[in-house]
Design a protein around this motif. Sequence first.
Motif, PDB file in Angstrom:
ATOM      1  N   UNK A  83     -12.193  -4.388  16.872  1.00  0.00           N
ATOM      2  CA  UNK A  83     -11.506  -4.698  15.644  1.00  0.00           C
ATOM      3  C   UNK A  83     -12.670  -5.654  14.836  1.00  0.00           C
ATOM      4  N   UNK A  84     -13.103  -6.653  15.681  1.00  0.00           N
ATOM      5  CA  UNK A  84     -14.109  -7.544  14.730  1.00  0.00           C
ATOM      6  C   UNK A  84     -15.161  -6.744  14.396  1.00  0.00           C
ATOM      7  N   UNK A  85     -15.945  -5.919  15.252  1.00  0.00           N
ATOM      8  CA  UNK A  85     -16.838  -5.023  14.902  1.00  0.00           C
ATOM      9  C   UNK A  85     -16.634  -4.124  13.471  1.00  0.00           C
ATOM     10  N   UNK A  86     -15.622  -3.615  13.754  1.00  0.00           N
ATOM     11  CA  UNK A  86     -15.219  -2.397  12.767  1.00  0.00           C
ATOM     12  C   UNK A  86     -14.776  -2.964  11.407  1.00  0.00           C
ATOM     13  N   UNK A  87     -13.927  -4.078  11.271  1.00  0.00           N
ATOM     14  CA  UNK A  87     -13.590  -4.569  10.312  1.00  0.00           C
ATOM     15  C   UNK A  87     -14.870  -5.340   9.352  1.00  0.00           C
ATOM     16  N   UNK A  88     -15.862  -6.062  10.366  1.00  0.00           N
ATOM     17  CA  UNK A  88     -16.974  -6.769   9.644  1.00  0.00           C
ATOM     18  C   UNK A  88     -17.992  -5.623   9.008  1.00  0.00           C
ATOM     19  N   UNK A  89     -18.066  -4.504   9.512  1.00  0.00           N
ATOM     20  CA  UNK A  89     -18.720  -3.397   9.011  1.00  0.00           C
ATOM     21  C   UNK A  89     -18.120  -2.923   7.818  1.00  0.00           C
ATOM     22  N   UNK A  90     -16.735  -2.789   7.607  1.00  0.00           N
ATOM     23  CA  UNK A  90     -16.151  -1.888   6.575  1.00  0.00           C
ATOM     24  C   UNK A  90     -15.410  -2.657   5.479  1.00  0.00           C
ATOM     25  N   UNK A  91     -15.488  -4.163   5.735  1.00  0.00           N
ATOM     26  CA  UNK A  91     -14.812  -5.124   4.999  1.00  0.00           C
ATOM     27  C   UNK A  91     -15.303  -5.092   3.298  1.00  0.00           C
ATOM     28  N   UNK A  92     -16.572  -4.792   3.200  1.00  0.00           N
ATOM     29  CA  UNK A  92     -17.279  -4.515   2.088  1.00  0.00           C
ATOM     30  C   UNK A  92     -16.646  -3.571   1.050  1.00  0.00           C
ATOM     31  N   UNK A  93     -16.180  -2.651   1.869  1.00  0.00           N
ATOM     32  CA  UNK A  93     -15.503  -1.455   1.010  1.00  0.00           C
ATOM     33  C   UNK A  93     -14.258  -1.649   0.360  1.00  0.00           C
ATOM     34  N   UNK A  94     -13.703  -2.851   0.583  1.00  0.00           N
ATOM     35  CA  UNK A  94     -12.272  -3.292  -0.056  1.00  0.00           C
ATOM     36  C   UNK A  94     -12.874  -3.775  -1.496  1.00  0.00           C
ATOM     37  N   UNK A  95     -12.612  -2.995  -2.510  1.00  0.00           N
ATOM     38  CA  UNK A  95     -12.938  -3.104  -3.941  1.00  0.00           C
ATOM     39  C   UNK A  95     -12.372  -4.215  -4.678  1.00  0.00           C
ATOM     40  N   UNK A  96     -11.269  -4.912  -4.093  1.00  0.00           N
ATOM     41  CA  UNK A  96     -10.558  -6.119  -4.792  1.00  0.00           C
ATOM     42  C   UNK A  96     -10.937  -7.425  -4.085  1.00  0.00           C
TER      43      UNK A  96
ATOM     44  N   UNK B 273     -11.611   7.351   2.741  1.00  0.00           N
ATOM     45  CA  UNK B 273     -11.258   7.679   1.302  1.00  0.00           C
ATOM     46  C   UNK B 273     -12.554   8.073   0.337  1.00  0.00           C
ATOM     47  N   UNK B 274     -13.662   7.173   0.688  1.00  0.00           N
ATOM     48  CA  UNK B 274     -14.773   7.678  -0.063  1.00  0.00           C
ATOM     49  C   UNK B 274     -15.441   9.232   0.163  1.00  0.00           C
ATOM     50  N   UNK B 275     -15.054   9.538   1.363  1.00  0.00           N
ATOM     51  CA  UNK B 275     -15.492  11.001   1.516  1.00  0.00           C
ATOM     52  C   UNK B 275     -14.472  11.967   1.146  1.00  0.00           C
ATOM     53  N   UNK B 276     -12.900  11.760   1.441  1.00  0.00           N
ATOM     54  CA  UNK B 276     -11.922  12.600   1.010  1.00  0.00           C
ATOM     55  C   UNK B 276     -10.957  11.750   0.099  1.00  0.00           C
ATOM     56  N   UNK B 277     -11.434  11.604  -1.102  1.00  0.00           N
ATOM     57  CA  UNK B 277     -10.576  10.951  -2.160  1.00  0.00           C
ATOM     58  C   UNK B 277      -9.396  11.523  -2.472  1.00  0.00           C
ATOM     59  N   UNK B 278      -9.092  12.891  -2.219  1.00  0.00           N
ATOM     60  CA  UNK B 278      -7.757  13.628  -2.541  1.00  0.00           C
ATOM     61  C   UNK B 278      -6.932  13.532  -1.565  1.00  0.00           C
ATOM     62  N   UNK B 279      -7.395  13.040  -0.387  1.00  0.00           N
ATOM     63  CA  UNK B 279      -6.540  13.163   1.066  1.00  0.00           C
ATOM     64  C   UNK B 279      -5.532  12.332   1.201  1.00  0.00           C
ATOM     65  N   UNK B 280      -4.280  12.426   0.827  1.00  0.00           N
ATOM     66  CA  UNK B 280      -3.105  11.273   0.782  1.00  0.00           C
ATOM     67  C   UNK B 280      -3.104  10.769   2.194  1.00  0.00           C
ATOM     68  N   UNK B 281      -2.841  11.817   2.903  1.00  0.00           N
ATOM     69  CA  UNK B 281      -2.816  11.331   4.643  1.00  0.00           C
ATOM     70  C   UNK B 281      -3.539  10.026   4.933  1.00  0.00           C
ATOM     71  N   UNK B 282      -4.864  10.126   4.394  1.00  0.00           N
ATOM     72  CA  UNK B 282      -5.772   8.889   5.022  1.00  0.00           C
ATOM     73  C   UNK B 282      -4.973   7.562   4.418  1.00  0.00           C
ATOM     74  N   UNK B 283      -4.385   7.695   3.298  1.00  0.00           N
ATOM     75  CA  UNK B 283      -3.985   6.294   2.700  1.00  0.00           C
ATOM     76  C   UNK B 283      -2.414   6.024   2.723  1.00  0.00           C
ATOM     77  N   UNK B 284      -1.908   6.797   3.620  1.00  0.00           N
ATOM     78  CA  UNK B 284      -0.199   6.995   3.620  1.00  0.00           C
ATOM     79  C   UNK B 284       0.465   5.530   3.805  1.00  0.00           C
ATOM     80  N   UNK B 285      -0.255   4.740   4.864  1.00  0.00           N
ATOM     81  CA  UNK B 285       0.325   3.384   4.785  1.00  0.00           C
ATOM     82  C   UNK B 285      -0.330   2.453   3.980  1.00  0.00           C
TER      83      UNK B 285
END
Length: 336
Positions: A169-182, A309-321
């Motif tokens: 979790x630490x490695x994954x979140x550290x790698x992707x936290x920059x993609x949170x745009x707010x 979602x960067x790759x599949x912006x129209x895929x609602x399942x990826x953002x379901x929760x």
Amino acid sequence: MTSIVQHAPRFSEQDAVRLAHDFFGFEASAGQLPSERDQNFHLTCRTGEQYVLKVANATESIEVLEFQNQVMMHIARTKDRLTQGIVAAPEICTSMNGEQIISVEGLDGGALFARLLTYLPGKPVARVRPHDAYLLTDLGRFFGGLDRILADFDHPAAHRDFHWDLKNAGRVVHRTIGLIDEPVKGDLIKRFLERFQKKIEPQLQRLPTSVIHNDANDNNVLVEPHGKWRNRVSGVIDFGDMVFTCTVGEVAIACAYAMLNKADPLTAAAHIVAGYHQNRPLTEPELEVLFDLICMRLCMSVCHAADQSRVEPDNEYLRISEKPVWALLKKLQNIH
């Protein structure tokens, strides 16, 4: 991560009908089911039998699919002896040639692996209400029973470096936290991450480990009516996220999803933990890290959603929760 989404199969329902006929020898209608990285079809035969055809992501190895099959067969063999039959999972079907895993040609001409599983009846937890104390306790009891069954199970493919493993979790979140745009949301994730890396990660290597299902979300857990007003957990599907890791991650993940959209999320989690503890008692070190593991699963969820979602912006399942996860994280940041 992006390559996984990009390599998802692209079969039609008509293709699924054809595969069922050509490889398994029956006529059926097909409806597509949601999936993160694979493709799943609900098949209904003219005679009433129901199946799920699972076409694996092009990046999935046959060893991992064999691992999943072995787990489901292990559950079928041991559930009555260890849990009085409370744990149910799909069963593996063989092709007309006696194969559990078949190779099919993808739309781009490449080879893909596919399997046919029995269809488990029941409704996903996401589609039933209320999520009362009885159902939540039973949810915990179910996964405690599942982890009892898996306690002595192992497979080489379970020992993988997996992006949904809470140990990562630490490695994954550290790698992707920059993609949170707010910025406000990014700062929220950063606070959870810093606490996790400082206080929790050093403790993980001392915790009990085993193979776990690793994805007790409310679309993977099935329920059935029990008595006049209640529901109970009847089965679990989607074994694609299984991994050998800290066993307590199982109940942390179950709690994380069940706490969504709850007025009192901690009480919801407490019911699940109590039920889990009945079938697989938790140790003090496991209880000490449980709250933080719940929080980090939620952080992983929104970070993965941003990445995919960067790759599949129209895929609602990826953002379901995603919306309820952010709401829950805001509540949990204020809890000591």
